[in-house]
Design an enzyme around this catalytic site. Structure first.
Site: not given
Ligand code: SAM
Ligand code: SF4
Ligand code: DTB
Length: 352
Positions: A60, A64, A67, A104, A135, A195, A267
């Site tokens: 990606c 973030c 992530c 989802c 979802c 959501c 949730r």
């Molecule tokens: N890429 C898209 C986005 O970020 O909008 C969708 C997938 S992203 C993985 C969805 C959500 O997963 C993130 O917004 C975050 O809140 C949650 N998430 C990702 N990594 C995480 C982690 N290590 N611990 C807890 N929640 C996590």
């Molecule tokens: Fe990409 Fe992870 Fe951020 Fe979603 S949460 S935009 S998968 S880096």
């Protein structure tokens, strides 16, 4: 501040001080208040089950910090292209067979490319055709993209605010908090259910947890579903050595979410693998009424489905039926009622 029945109308004007006041309540008072609100709005012995599937994994472009799927961090994750529809259908059938009501699908995208939309639409139609709620979480959506997903029958779109407006810049720099609000507004305007939630345990302060919940509760309409994730600390991400959040503070966050958004599903989301059963039971007591029910979240482990079922059974909690199942049960009940009434009419007619 005490909540009374009269003040139970849905509010979108919470101040941070009011919310911090809830966080500051003695723990038992807060839980009692949250459980009271919960009982006024939901069956306290039902939990909604959602199954997650990563339909496009890793690589990606976003940054973030929490992530494991960001291309910027070396987390050892194997990247995968958009999954073939047959695999998605197979996973959805398995989810339904295991008792899940919602499927989802998540993609590690900043936002979907228009060229991916036809494949996405096909996934929505097929999964919905199995009688599951659908979802997706695919990143930012334009208004036209949101309309297309809604037209294909997508029930919910997940897009998290993640944290408070003030702390947001410490976590993500490649998209703004306002970008997130814009996507949520496109989703809402398209007619899909929203959501949206966030993550705690990222080194934020209590005022940021209050700010996250304030951002969610003060949206023009409360999200239908509010995932509260406990950070999963993944090696290789900048957050791998983050300090643990006090578990009671996590429970307080759930309880305050329940009080601010009385009719939303809250949730108990990522992080359950690191929680014991007592902690999860307390989260249900604090007003959580939905979980991810699948052995894997997107890329990290989640409790096994059979241990979740055992836990729910020990707590006397039943999985909530999907809206399709509820509808067909209602139709059956209506039919029985109509037949019974016809029979009575008939008796009445003969007797008179
Ligand atoms: N890429 C898209 C986005 O970020 O909008 C969708 C997938 S992203 C993985 C969805 C959500 O997963 C993130 O917004 C975050 O809140 C949650 N998430 C990702 N990594 C995480 C982690 N290590 N611990 C807890 N929640 C996590
Ligand atoms: Fe990409 Fe992870 Fe951020 Fe979603 S949460 S935009 S998968 S880096
Ligand atoms: C949400 O709020 N949590 C889910 C879902 N929405 C997509 C994702 C949690 C991801 C946890 C880290 C992982 O498994 O990659």
């Amino acid at each position: 501040m005490m909540l009374t029945n009269e003040s139970q109308t849905l509010r979108n004007d919470w101040s941070r001080d009011e919310i911090l006041g809830l966080f500051d309540l003695p723990f038992n008072d807060l839980l009692f208040q949250a459980q009271t609100v919960h009982r006024q709005n939901f069956n306290p012995n039902e939990v909604q089950l959602s199954t997650l599937l990563s339909i496009k994994t890793g690589a990606c472009p976003e940054d973030c910090k929490y992530c494991p799927q960001s291309a910027r961090y070396d987390t050892g994750l194997e990247k995968e292209k958009l999954m073939q529809i047959e695999q998605v259908i197979e996973a959805a059938k398995a989810a339904k067979a295991s008792g899940s009501s919602r499927f989802c699908m998540g993609a590690a995208w900043r936002s979907p490319h228009d060229r991916d939309i036809p494949a996405i639409e096909a996934m929505i139609r097929e999964v919905k055709g199995l009688g599951l709620e659908t979802c997706m979480t695919l990143g930012m959506l334009s208004d036209t993209q949101a309309d297309k997903l809604s037209d294909a029958g997508l029930d919910y779109y997940n897009h998290n605010l993640d944290t408070s407006k003030e702390f947001y810049g410490d976590i993500i720099t490649t998209r703004t908090y306002q970008d997130r609000l814009d996507t949520l507004s496109n989703v809402r305007n398209s007619g899909m259910k929203v959501c949206s939630g966030g993550i705690v345990g990222m080194g934020e302060e209590q005022k940021d947890r209050a700010g996250l919940l304030m951002g969610l509760a003060n949206l023009p309409k409360h999200p239908d579903s509010v995932p509260i994730n406990m950070l999963v600390k993944v090696a290789g991400t900048p957050m791998e050595t983050e300090e643990d959040l006090d578990p009671f503070e996590f429970l307080r966050t759930i309880a305050v979410a329940r009080i601010l958004m009385p009719k939303s599903y809250v949730r108990l989301s990522a992080g359950r693998e690191e929680m014991n059963e007592q902690m999860q039971a307390m989260a249900f007591m604090a007003g959580a009424n939905s979980i991810f029910y699948c052995d894997k979240l997107l890329t990290t482990p989640n409790p096994k489905a059979n241990s979740d079922m055992q836990l729910l059974k020990r707590l006397g909690i039943s999985p909530e039926k999907s809206s399709a199942e509820k509808d067909s049960q209602q139709q059956e009940a209506d039919l029985h009622q109509a037949i019974a009434e016809q029979k009575t009419d008939h008796l009445f007619y003969r007797a008179s």
